[in-house]
Scaffold this motif. Structure first.
Motif, short mmCIF file in Angstrom:
data_model
loop_
_atom_site.label_atom_id
_atom_site.label_comp_id
_atom_site.label_asym_id
_atom_site.label_seq_id
_atom_site.Cartn_x
_atom_site.Cartn_y
_atom_site.Cartn_z
N ASP A 175 -2.34 4.78 -6.73
CA ASP A 175 -3.37 4.70 -6.03
C ASP A 175 -4.23 3.58 -5.51
N VAL A 176 -3.40 2.57 -4.83
CA VAL A 176 -3.93 1.33 -3.93
C VAL A 176 -2.90 2.02 -2.71
N GLN A 177 -3.82 2.31 -2.58
CA GLN A 177 -4.00 2.92 -1.09
C GLN A 177 -4.42 2.83 0.85
N SER A 178 -4.98 1.68 0.17
CA SER A 178 -5.97 1.25 1.30
C SER A 178 -5.60 -0.80 0.91
N GLU A 179 -6.16 -1.43 2.44
CA GLU A 179 -6.19 -2.96 1.53
C GLU A 179 -7.13 -3.13 1.26
N ALA A 180 -8.17 -2.84 0.69
CA ALA A 180 -9.16 -2.46 0.03
C ALA A 180 -8.61 -2.63 -1.19
N SER A 181 -8.22 -1.54 -1.42
CA SER A 181 -7.98 -1.51 -3.14
C SER A 181 -6.24 -2.19 -2.76
N ALA A 182 -5.73 -2.86 -2.30
CA ALA A 182 -4.29 -3.64 -2.06
C ALA A 182 -5.36 -5.38 -2.51
N LYS A 183 -6.60 -5.54 -2.70
CA LYS A 183 -7.62 -7.09 -2.64
C LYS A 183 -7.66 -7.03 -3.84
N ASP A 184 -8.22 -5.59 -4.08
CA ASP A 184 -8.80 -5.20 -5.37
C ASP A 184 -8.19 -5.85 -6.18
N MET A 230 1.19 -1.36 -0.61
CA MET A 230 0.02 -0.27 -0.27
C MET A 230 0.39 1.71 0.11
N MET A 231 0.22 2.53 -0.99
CA MET A 231 1.07 3.11 -0.89
C MET A 231 1.08 3.84 0.14
N TYR A 232 1.98 5.11 0.89
CA TYR A 232 2.15 5.88 2.31
C TYR A 232 1.82 5.18 3.41
#
Lengths: 359, 257
Positions: free
Chosen positions: B98-107, B47-49
């Protein structure tokens, strides 16, 4: 000459009388829009132009007139060109702009040069996706032009000349069809024509000119092309040919304890993402010598001050751009960088009569 | 006899024409293949940031940007004995910015390949980076939404293939004030990468192929061979050793599930 003036006056009067005689209908006025094309800077992707707002000679002419007409401000004193002056690279030379009734804004007027090529948000905080969406804001903003859009529409509908111009640009059949939608479309069309591609930098790229020694050295420092010269890291965010990127960055000008402490949160106010706090749109450096003061709040008066800031590495924050880092620039390096930055001055654009105030 | 011959020719021609029509009437059946790239740093989602990652020699890292290009994504058909490839995409950008959350990392990052002929496949072949042919182009050749409209370095007349940007806490004080920027580009840093994985594309179906991209593996080849940010925190293609190190590691860091 006298006869010509008389003839033109008679023709104009006839035109106005004809328009008024036919009431609100404009259908008798020819609608033959002329497609317009743009030249773009080398290595620049094509401009994204909405399918429902193609560039036409008539639309651009209308947009130019609206851009310079105070009719779109509440007290008919402020127009777009106040804050976006051609001779200043379409900025206004102020730290923050002055609008309706002398009210001060909170950010500096952004350059409109090559604005049509920007794809990921306009304004310092990127809150408008397109030029059409952007043009809605200043008219109704109480600090800028402070005019209710309904009032703006009525003024234009009642005007002697504008209904004809809207007819010629968009084919409306009736004065009442002049709406906010068409006003912002015309403004967007004009702004898309503000293309810079004839600075000395462009001429050098095309093989039509040569850098001086100082400019060439500045180019190498700017783009980090020589291991024998210091690197400035400028070219990561100020990518040619626009000398900008679509990104939003925290360039370290605001000293903060944490991500929620920015005096102006910039992009973060729009996205709600704390890692966007303190980020602002990367502005173009084209005509940078004409667009002082610098940064979103105009805190730096000179290019020397800007370079001193970047050489310092900026104020730390968790989202500070990693490309902003301490630089080892000597005085000669700075002056050569500034010499290079002056090659981004496009005097063709700054003096193009097609972009000037028509009134 | 002459008339009979003429009639036979006529019938044959009609038959041929009819066959042609049959070909037109039955277009090739196709489906969609989605390539899903999920980033990680070792065993943690990338995850970024928002995430700190322990690194070698007591350092810790945070990231702001990780992106790389894939060129000539070819789907290799299960046609025995010779291999036959279908070009799924000439270029794709895998961008974790733009992958900055666990949800977007999972997607994960999804690259969608359309109009892939239905059938059985034995794997994929792709290049990590930008092919020599495409690296001779520039953003002016593309529309603004094309993957190659960005990441161009005009001074080098080519694209940046891979970008890694972030910050390091060098001394464990909790402040990530060492800036890291690695931008790798140029033909020598292009890597071919095959993926062996049997899969089937159903007519009008969507087949998902899942990939893991371990950024730690990009920076650490072995426990003793890692990018040491105490010695270098920036490279923009000038150091060939770093360029090769990152390019080789990236090819090894991408695995198909």
């Amino acid at each position: 000459m006298r006869q010509l003036i008389v003839l033109l006056t008679i023709l104009s009067l006839t035109f106005v009388v004809c328009t008024r005689q036919s009431g609100n209908s404009l259908a008798h006025i020819p609608y033959r829009p002329t497609p317009a094309t743009l030249k773009k800077p080398d290595r620049q992707p094509d401009m994204l132009i909405p399918a429902d707002n193609p560039l036409t000679v008539e639309g651009i002419a209308l947009g130019r007139k609206l851009f310079y007409d105070p009719i779109l401000s509440a007290d008919s004193t402020v127009f777009c060109g106040n804050c976006h002056q051609q001779k200043r690279g379409f900025t206004d030379g102020k730290a923050v702009s002055t609008g309706f009734a002398g009210r001060k804004g909170v950010r500096s007027a952004m350059s409109l040069v090559n604005v049509g090529f920007h794809t990921q948000g306009l304004f310092w905080d990127g809150r408008a996706a397109t030029l059409e969406a952007q043009a809605v804001h200043p008219v109704q903003d109480t600090v800028e032009m402070n005019l209710d859009w309904r009032m703006a529409e009525q003024r234009l509908q009642r005007h002697d000349n504008y209904p004809i111009l809207f007819r010629q640009a968009f084919g409306i059949k009736n004065r009442s069809e002049i709406t906010q939608d068409l006003v912002v479309k015309a403004l967007a069309q004009f702004q898309r024509t503000l293309v810079s591609r004839d600075a000395k930098f462009d001429q050098v790229q095309r093989g039509e000119a040569q850098f001086t020694e100082a400019e060439a050295r500045g180019y190498a420092i700017f783009f980090d092309t020589s291991d024998e010269l210091p690197h400035s890291e400028c070219g990561h965010c100020h990518v040619d040919p626009l000398f900008a990127t679509p990104a939003f960055e925290n360039n370290g000008i605001q000293a903060v304890q944490g991500l929620h402490d920015f005096a102006d949160a910039g992009r973060g106010t729009i996205t709600g993402n704390r890692y966007d706090n303190g980020k602002f749109k990367v502005p173009t450096l084209r005509n940078i010598a004409q667009t002082a003061p610098y940064m979103h709040d105009g805190r730096f008066k000179t290019l020397d001050e800007v370079l001193d800031h970047y050489a310092s590495g900026g104020h730390f924050a968790d989202n500070l751009s990693p490309n902003v880092r301490q630089l080892r620039l000597g005085e000669r390096d700075k002056q050569d960088l500034i010499a290079f930055l002056h090659t981004l001055t496009d005097s063709v654009l700054l003096n193009n009569p097609a972009f000037a105030n028509p009134f | 006899m002459k008339k009979l011959l003429f009639a036979l020719v006529l019938v044959s021609m009609l038959f041929v024409t009819d066959s042609c029509n049959e070909d037109k009437a039955a277009p090739e059946q196709t489906g969609v293949v989605e390539l899903v790239f999920r980033g990680s740093f070792g065993n943690s989602p990338l995850m970024m940031y928002d995430r700190e990652y322990p690194y070698a020699a007591g350092m810790s890292l945070r990231f702001q940007l990780f992106r790389f290009y894939l060129s000539d994504i070819i789907l290799v058909q299960q046609v025995s004995p010779a291999k036959k490839g279908i070009l799924g995409a000439e270029i794709a950008l895998v961008d974790f910015k733009d992958v900055q959350s666990e949800a977007s990392a999972k997607d994960g990052i999804v690259i969608r390949l359309e109009n892939i002929p239905a059938g059985d496949y034995r794997g994929l072949q792709t290049g990590i980076g930008i092919s020599s042919k495409l690296n001779r182009t520039n953003p002016g050749d593309y529309d603004p939404l094309h993957p190659l409209s960005d990441n161009y370095w005009s001074a080098a007349m080519g694209y940046v293939f891979t970008k890694i940007e972030g910050n390091a806490d060098m001394n464990g004080d909790g402040v990530f004030d060492e800036k890291l920027t690695f931008h790798i580009g140029g033909d020598p840093f292009y890597r071919d990468k095959p993926f062996d994985k049997a899969f089937t594309v159903e007519p009008d179906g969507v087949t998902r192929l899942e990939f893991d991209v371990d950024l730690r593996r990009v920076l650490v080849a072995t426990p003793d061979d890692f990018l040491d940010f105490r010695k270098v925190s920036i490279d923009h293609g000038g150091n060939k050793n770093i360029g090769n190190f990152i390019s080789d590691n990236l090819a090894n860091a991408i695995r198909i599930r």
